[in-house]
Design a protein around this motif. Structure first.
Motif, mmCIF file in Angstrom:
data_model
loop_
_atom_site.group_PDB
_atom_site.id
_atom_site.type_symbol
_atom_site.label_atom_id
_atom_site.label_comp_id
_atom_site.label_asym_id
_atom_site.label_seq_id
_atom_site.Cartn_x
_atom_site.Cartn_y
_atom_site.Cartn_z
ATOM 1 N N ARG A 251 0.829 -1.205 0.000
ATOM 2 C CA ARG A 251 0.000 0.000 0.000
ATOM 3 C C ARG A 251 0.861 1.251 0.000
ATOM 4 O O ARG A 251 0.575 2.242 -0.692
ATOM 5 N N ALA A 252 1.939 1.240 0.754
ATOM 6 C CA ALA A 252 2.841 2.406 0.778
ATOM 7 C C ALA A 252 3.532 2.604 -0.564
ATOM 8 O O ALA A 252 3.726 3.746 -1.020
ATOM 9 N N SER A 253 3.902 1.506 -1.229
ATOM 10 C CA SER A 253 4.577 1.645 -2.525
ATOM 11 C C SER A 253 3.635 2.162 -3.601
ATOM 12 O O SER A 253 4.041 2.904 -4.500
ATOM 13 N N MET A 254 2.342 1.778 -3.532
ATOM 14 C CA MET A 254 1.382 2.252 -4.528
ATOM 15 C C MET A 254 1.155 3.746 -4.397
ATOM 16 O O MET A 254 0.863 4.419 -5.397
ATOM 17 N N ARG A 255 1.277 4.272 -3.184
ATOM 18 C CA ARG A 255 1.137 5.716 -3.032
ATOM 19 C C ARG A 255 2.308 6.465 -3.677
ATOM 20 O O ARG A 255 2.242 7.663 -3.894
ATOM 21 N N ARG A 256 3.379 5.738 -3.943
ATOM 22 C CA ARG A 256 4.551 6.348 -4.579
ATOM 23 C C ARG A 256 4.713 5.860 -6.023
ATOM 24 O O ARG A 256 5.824 5.860 -6.566
ATOM 25 N N GLY A 257 3.622 5.420 -6.642
ATOM 26 C CA GLY A 257 3.685 4.994 -8.029
ATOM 27 C C GLY A 257 4.356 3.655 -8.209
ATOM 28 O O GLY A 257 4.921 3.381 -9.272
ATOM 29 N N GLY A 258 4.324 2.815 -7.212
ATOM 30 C CA GLY A 258 4.909 1.491 -7.307
ATOM 31 C C GLY A 258 6.355 1.432 -6.877
ATOM 32 O O GLY A 258 7.000 0.383 -7.023
ATOM 33 N N ASP A 259 6.854 2.540 -6.357
ATOM 34 C CA ASP A 259 8.249 2.571 -5.914
ATOM 35 C C ASP A 259 8.352 1.903 -4.532
ATOM 36 O O ASP A 259 7.851 2.428 -3.545
ATOM 37 N N LEU A 260 9.020 0.752 -4.495
ATOM 38 C CA LEU A 260 9.178 0.015 -3.230
ATOM 39 C C LEU A 260 10.388 0.566 -2.499
ATOM 40 O O LEU A 260 11.513 0.108 -2.665
ATOM 41 N N ARG A 261 10.121 1.587 -1.694
ATOM 42 C CA ARG A 261 11.229 2.275 -1.056
ATOM 43 C C ARG A 261 11.467 1.783 0.370
ATOM 44 O O ARG A 261 12.598 1.438 0.729
ATOM 45 N N ASP A 262 10.421 1.774 1.184
ATOM 46 C CA ASP A 262 10.566 1.399 2.602
ATOM 47 C C ASP A 262 9.750 0.144 2.911
ATOM 48 O O ASP A 262 8.627 -0.021 2.429
ATOM 49 N N LEU A 263 10.328 -0.713 3.722
ATOM 50 C CA LEU A 263 9.621 -1.891 4.198
ATOM 51 C C LEU A 263 8.843 -1.549 5.478
ATOM 52 O O LEU A 263 9.321 -0.799 6.324
ATOM 53 N N LYS A 264 7.659 -2.116 5.566
ATOM 54 C CA LYS A 264 6.848 -1.952 6.771
ATOM 55 C C LYS A 264 6.933 -3.231 7.599
ATOM 56 O O LYS A 264 7.022 -4.339 7.068
ATOM 57 N N TRP A 265 6.878 -3.053 8.930
ATOM 58 C CA TRP A 265 7.077 -4.173 9.843
ATOM 59 C C TRP A 265 5.855 -4.344 10.746
ATOM 60 O O TRP A 265 5.089 -3.415 10.963
ATOM 61 N N LYS A 266 5.721 -5.531 11.263
ATOM 62 C CA LYS A 266 4.615 -5.815 12.177
ATOM 63 C C LYS A 266 5.093 -6.779 13.255
ATOM 64 O O LYS A 266 6.089 -7.497 13.083
ATOM 65 N N THR A 267 4.367 -6.779 14.355
ATOM 66 C CA THR A 267 4.665 -7.670 15.472
ATOM 67 C C THR A 267 3.343 -8.134 16.081
ATOM 68 O O THR A 267 2.324 -7.417 15.990
ATOM 69 N N PRO A 268 3.275 -9.324 16.670
ATOM 70 C CA PRO A 268 2.006 -9.800 17.244
ATOM 71 C C PRO A 268 1.500 -8.906 18.373
ATOM 72 O O PRO A 268 2.272 -8.385 19.177
ATOM 73 N N LYS A 269 0.195 -8.730 18.410
ATOM 74 C CA LYS A 269 -0.415 -8.018 19.531
ATOM 75 C C LYS A 269 -0.359 -8.902 20.776
ATOM 76 O O LYS A 269 -0.427 -10.122 20.695
ATOM 77 N N LEU A 270 -0.230 -8.243 21.916
ATOM 78 C CA LEU A 270 -0.213 -8.980 23.179
ATOM 79 C C LEU A 270 -1.585 -8.905 23.830
ATOM 80 O O LEU A 270 -2.242 -7.857 23.823
ATOM 81 N N ARG A 271 -2.014 -9.994 24.381
ATOM 82 C CA ARG A 271 -3.281 -10.023 25.117
ATOM 83 C C ARG A 271 -3.099 -10.878 26.364
ATOM 84 O O ARG A 271 -2.141 -11.651 26.470
ATOM 85 N N TYR A 272 -4.019 -10.722 27.283
ATOM 86 C CA TYR A 272 -3.936 -11.451 28.550
ATOM 87 C C TYR A 272 -5.037 -12.498 28.624
ATOM 88 O O TYR A 272 -6.151 -12.286 28.139
#
Length: 417
Positions: A203-224
């Motif tokens: 989604r971030a690359s499409m906002r820049r015309g398909g330019d894959l510039r930055d990688l996005k990261w994710k981590t699991p949510k914590l719950r109790y």
């Protein structure tokens, strides 16, 4: 609570006066005895007569005891009151096991301290024990190798505590914590490091015309996880259940302990949900309301039927992913062991971790001989004692450790193949 003067034996003992005095001691120990019952007891003894102590015991028992849980208190007070005129010394011996020459070192029997306390009523400090017994045996108080009061209280069985000791134990439990570590869920959140998030990266690359510039990261949510407690309130478990529920009230009202929700159920002959009562801030009001709703308190036990009701009506509502279940019972069930085994297996499959708390583990000679215990044992993750403050402290420290099985493996080895 009003203060009472210590009881004194009548100077000129008479049967009616002694029965009245005996009834006062029973009333102080918690039995609901009014003047009518005292008059009935005097008339019954007069009418029935007695030729031996056994007849006298059962005549008074029929007049004063109306519930099974009152039998042990009645038996202890009867033994202490009617044994001989020097019963104060004998009661002090029962309350101080370190006194030599009066009796063997042993743990107080169930209700013995409360029975002695009802007769002494705090007068123990004022009672002077004789320096020598009639047979010449010296009474010595052994103070060596004794633990501090707090350490001794931690290891004392709840059933053997006096009223004052129980109040101190509950105060200790109110300061205890049972924290839990969070669980990584399947859902994720944005992060600066972790795993690559392909969807956000595209989604971030499409906002820049398909330019894959930055990688996005994710981590699991914590719950109790949820903490779900199934507490046996039958006659053999009532004293332990009250203390455990006192501890659960502390856990459910603790801030920052980590549990998503604390659910509590009681069972004897039927299942009762008392969760809403534990959220009251006042612990006495909470337990009083819970006791009023659980009509089968100190009754019989139908573990299999009650677990079936929980599995059918409540398991999907309260056993979310990662739920920890505490089952507090002695496992002494008179129902069909096959039904019990089927229901405990289903509960085990629904929970992330099933921990069985059994006060009978306080006995070193305990073995899984009862059918109910043998049926339940293979389907729990951990098997631990729950008869003292120290055992509950150990539970709080080990509750989320997957490698902790308590006494389960040792007792499984005792089961027949």
């Amino acid at each position: 609570m009003p203060e009472y003067a210590p009881l004194e034996l009548p100077e000129n003992p008479r049967l009616a006066g002694n029965i009245t005095h005996f009834a006062r001691a029973l009333r102080r120990a918690g039995l609901p005895i009014g003047p009518g019952r005292v008059l009935n007891a005097i008339e019954a003894v007069t009418a029935a007569g007695f030729t031996e102590k056994r007849d006298f015991y059962w005549t008074l028992h029929a007049c004063f005891v109306s519930k099974p849980e009152q039998r042990s208190v009645f038996a202890q007070i009867f033994r202490l009151y009617w044994r001989d005129p020097r019963y104060l010394e004998h009661m002090m011996a029962a309350m101080l096991p370190a006194i030599r020459g009066v009796q063997e070192d042993r743990s107080a029997q169930a209700a013995e301290k409360r029975a002695a306390e009802a007769l002494l009523n705090g007068a123990g400090a004022d009672v002077d024990l004789p320096e020598d017994e009639p047979d010449g045996t010296e009474i010595e108080i052994d103070a060596s190798l004794t633990m501090s009061n707090e350490e001794r209280l931690k290891t004392l069985d709840f059933e053997q505590m006096s009223t004052a000791e129980m109040a101190r134990a509950k105060a200790m439990l109110s300061r205890m914590e049972m924290p839990v570590d969070p669980i990584a869920s399947r859902r994720t959140r944005a992060a600066n490091r972790g795993r690559i998030d392909p969807a956000r990266t595209l989604r971030a690359s499409m906002r820049r015309g398909g330019d894959l510039r930055d990688l996005k990261w994710k981590t699991p949510k914590l719950r109790y996880p949820n903490l779900v407690t199934l507490c046996d309130i039958s006659g053999s478990m009532s004293q332990y259940s009250r203390v455990v529920l006192h501890f659960l009230h502390t856990v459910s009202n603790a801030k920052g302990a980590g549990w998503a929700r604390v659910h509590a159920f009681t069972f004897g002959t039927r299942l009762t949900n008392i969760t809403r009562h534990l959220h009251q801030r006042d612990v006495d009001a909470a337990l009083r309301a819970a006791g009023a709703e659980a009509q089968d308190w100190e009754g019989g036990t139908r573990i299999g039927a009650c677990l079936e009701a929980f599995n059918r009506d409540w398991s999907r509502r309260v056993l979310g992913q990662g739920a920890v279940v505490l089952l507090i019972t002695d496992g002494l069930d008179r129902g069909d062991p096959q039904v019990l085994e089927r229901q405990i297996e289903r509960l085990h499959l629904s929970a992330k971790r099933l921990i069985w708390i059994n006060p009978l583990l306080r006995w070193e000679e305990f073995a899984p001989r009862a059918q109910g215990i043998a049926a339940m044992l293979p389907h729990v993750d951990a098997f631990r004692a729950g008869h003292s403050v120290a055992s509950l402290e150990d539970l709080a420290a080990m509750i989320t450790r997957r490698d902790d099985v308590g006494e389960r493996d040792r007792l499984l080895g005792m089961l027949p193949d």
